[in-house]
Design a protein around this motif. Structure first.
Motif, PDB file in Angstrom:
ATOM      1  N   ILE A   1       0.859  -1.187   0.000  1.00 32.67           N
ATOM      2  CA  ILE A   1       0.000   0.000   0.000  1.00 32.67           C
ATOM      3  C   ILE A   1       0.894   1.237   0.000  1.00 32.67           C
ATOM      4  CG2 ILE A   1      -1.785   1.291   1.229  1.00 32.67           C
ATOM      5  CD1 ILE A   1      -2.697  -1.369   2.463  1.00 32.67           C
ATOM      6  N   PRO A   2       0.843   2.051  -1.056  1.00 36.81           N
ATOM      7  CA  PRO A   2       1.698   3.238  -1.114  1.00 36.81           C
ATOM      8  C   PRO A   2       1.167   4.346  -0.212  1.00 36.81           C
ATOM      9  CG  PRO A   2       0.271   3.177  -3.012  1.00 36.81           C
ATOM     10  CD  PRO A   2       0.006   1.897  -2.244  1.00 36.81           C
ATOM     11  N   LYS A   3       2.001   5.328   0.075  1.00 38.55           N
ATOM     12  CA  LYS A   3       1.578   6.449   0.921  1.00 38.55           C
ATOM     13  C   LYS A   3       0.620   7.378   0.179  1.00 38.55           C
ATOM     14  CE  LYS A   3       3.612   5.469   4.733  1.00 38.55           C
ATOM     15  NZ  LYS A   3       2.792   5.027   5.851  1.00 38.55           N
TER      16      LYS A   3
ATOM     17  N   THR B   1      -2.578  -3.137  -6.000  1.00 34.24           N
ATOM     18  CA  THR B   1      -2.694  -4.480  -5.425  1.00 34.24           C
ATOM     19  C   THR B   1      -1.817  -4.595  -4.185  1.00 34.24           C
ATOM     20  OG1 THR B   1      -3.117  -5.407  -7.620  1.00 34.24           O
ATOM     21  CG2 THR B   1      -2.451  -6.952  -5.906  1.00 34.24           C
ATOM     22  N   TYR B   2      -2.340  -5.225  -3.145  1.00 31.31           N
ATOM     23  CA  TYR B   2      -1.555  -5.412  -1.918  1.00 31.31           C
ATOM     24  C   TYR B   2      -1.924  -6.738  -1.258  1.00 31.31           C
ATOM     25  CZ  TYR B   2      -5.662  -3.978   0.869  1.00 31.31           C
ATOM     26  OH  TYR B   2      -6.903  -3.892   1.456  1.00 31.31           O
ATOM     27  N   THR B   3      -1.116  -7.133  -0.299  1.00 28.79           N
ATOM     28  CA  THR B   3      -1.337  -8.364   0.464  1.00 28.79           C
ATOM     29  C   THR B   3      -1.548  -8.011   1.934  1.00 28.79           C
ATOM     30  OG1 THR B   3       0.057  -9.627  -1.047  1.00 28.79           O
ATOM     31  CG2 THR B   3      -0.375 -10.609   1.108  1.00 28.79           C
TER      32      THR B   3
ATOM     33  N   LEU C   1      -5.577  -8.362  -2.144  1.00 27.13           N
ATOM     34  CA  LEU C   1      -6.652  -7.410  -2.404  1.00 27.13           C
ATOM     35  C   LEU C   1      -6.150  -6.327  -3.353  1.00 27.13           C
ATOM     36  CD1 LEU C   1      -6.921  -7.570   1.250  1.00 27.13           C
ATOM     37  CD2 LEU C   1      -9.150  -7.485   0.195  1.00 27.13           C
ATOM     38  N   ARG C   2      -7.086  -5.594  -3.929  1.00 21.52           N
ATOM     39  CA  ARG C   2      -6.714  -4.443  -4.731  1.00 21.52           C
ATOM     40  C   ARG C   2      -7.798  -3.378  -4.609  1.00 21.52           C
ATOM     41  NH1 ARG C   2      -7.268  -6.223 -11.158  1.00 21.52           N
ATOM     42  NH2 ARG C   2      -9.541  -6.386 -11.211  1.00 21.52           N
ATOM     43  N   PHE C   3      -7.395  -2.104  -4.808  1.00 24.33           N
ATOM     44  CA  PHE C   3      -8.342  -1.005  -4.666  1.00 24.33           C
ATOM     45  C   PHE C   3      -8.013   0.107  -5.655  1.00 24.33           C
ATOM     46  CE2 PHE C   3      -4.808   0.340  -2.083  1.00 24.33           C
ATOM     47  CZ  PHE C   3      -4.799   1.726  -2.164  1.00 24.33           C
TER      48      PHE C   3
ATOM     49  N   GLY D   1      -7.734  -2.529   4.214  1.00 18.46           N
ATOM     50  CA  GLY D   1      -7.142  -3.678   4.874  1.00 18.46           C
ATOM     51  C   GLY D   1      -8.138  -4.767   5.215  1.00 18.46           C
ATOM     52  N   LEU D   2      -7.640  -5.716   6.000  1.00 17.80           N
ATOM     53  CA  LEU D   2      -8.356  -6.940   6.352  1.00 17.80           C
ATOM     54  C   LEU D   2      -8.578  -6.976   7.857  1.00 17.80           C
ATOM     55  CD1 LEU D   2      -9.239  -9.661   4.930  1.00 17.80           C
ATOM     56  CD2 LEU D   2      -7.026 -10.570   5.651  1.00 17.80           C
ATOM     57  N   THR D   3      -9.769  -7.441   8.270  1.00 19.23           N
ATOM     58  CA  THR D   3     -10.095  -7.584   9.691  1.00 19.23           C
ATOM     59  C   THR D   3     -10.500  -9.021   9.974  1.00 19.23           C
ATOM     60  OG1 THR D   3     -10.832  -5.284   9.900  1.00 19.23           O
ATOM     61  CG2 THR D   3     -11.640  -6.828  11.552  1.00 19.23           C
ATOM     62  N   GLY D   4      -9.960  -9.577  11.040  1.00 17.31           N
ATOM     63  CA  GLY D   4     -10.359 -10.902  11.504  1.00 17.31           C
ATOM     64  C   GLY D   4     -11.150 -10.769  12.793  1.00 17.31           C
TER      65      GLY D   4
END
Length: 198
Positions: free
Chosen positions: A58-60, A70-72, A150-152, A169-172
């Motif tokens: 994820i870039p700034k 795209t990011y992980t 994921l990608r945005f 991001g991702l939430t568990g």
């Protein structure tokens, strides 16, 4: 025919390890809606250290338009217990600090990579915000990690009359316990970014 959804699981270590793929059923029950959050039942005293999150890619700053970033995102069970009624969700949005500020979410798109269908799937909530539940395991054993690609992107229609402190991001979420009460707890793998200023 039910679709099999899969998600990568691997032991959590600093080094890259072979990936073990675990199947998740097509329909999963969310943690019971009537179960309160651990933060609420503990008046903010409960602190969850079970899930450790990290994001990569994820870039700034981003450019508005049709280009995807795209990011992980990785969530690791750092506790000694198995996390049960585990559920994953992803979100794209921005923090609201002052009255009158708007959320970036309706102007964005968020997708996850469906490994079973080898295709990107869009996440959109009923209210129009970018985000939603993603397929995953129902439990997470100690030292296991969940990895999600994921990608945005954010539309050029985003009004630039304010500054956006944006995140994705991702939430568990899982069933935890505070004293003698069952409650829901969560951990995040989030990264921040800033759209261009107006």
């Amino acid at each position: 025919m039910k679709l099999r959804r899969t998600l990568s699981l691997s032991a959590a270590t600093a080094a890259l390890l072979p990936v073990v793929v675990a199947a998740a059923p097509a329909s999963q029950a969310a943690p019971a809606a009537e179960i309160p959050s651990c933060s609420d039942v503990s008046n903010g005293q409960h602190h969850n250290n079970a899930l450790v999150g990290r994001t990569f890619g994820i870039p700034k700053t981003i450019t508005l338009g049709t280009h995807w970033t795209t990011y992980t995102a990785t969530l690791t069970n750092a506790s000694a217990k198995e996390l049960k009624s585990f559920e994953l969700s992803a979100k794209l949005g921005s923090y609201i600090y002052n009255e009158g500020e708007r959320d970036l979410s309706p102007y964005g798109d968020l997708q996850y990579w469906d490994t079973s269908q080898r295709a990107w799937k869009t996440l959109r909530q009923a209210g129009g915000n970018a985000g939603g539940t993603v397929p995953g395991p129902k439990t997470l054993k100690p030292r296991e990690s969940v990895h999600m690609q994921l990608r945005f992107r954010v539309s050029k229609d985003l009004p630039l009359d304010q500054t956006y402190d944006a995140y994705t991001g991702l939430t568990g979420t899982f069933i935890d316990r505070y004293r003698d009460t069952d409650c829901t707890s969560h951990g995040d793998a989030r990264g921040s970014f800033y759209p261009p200023a107006g």
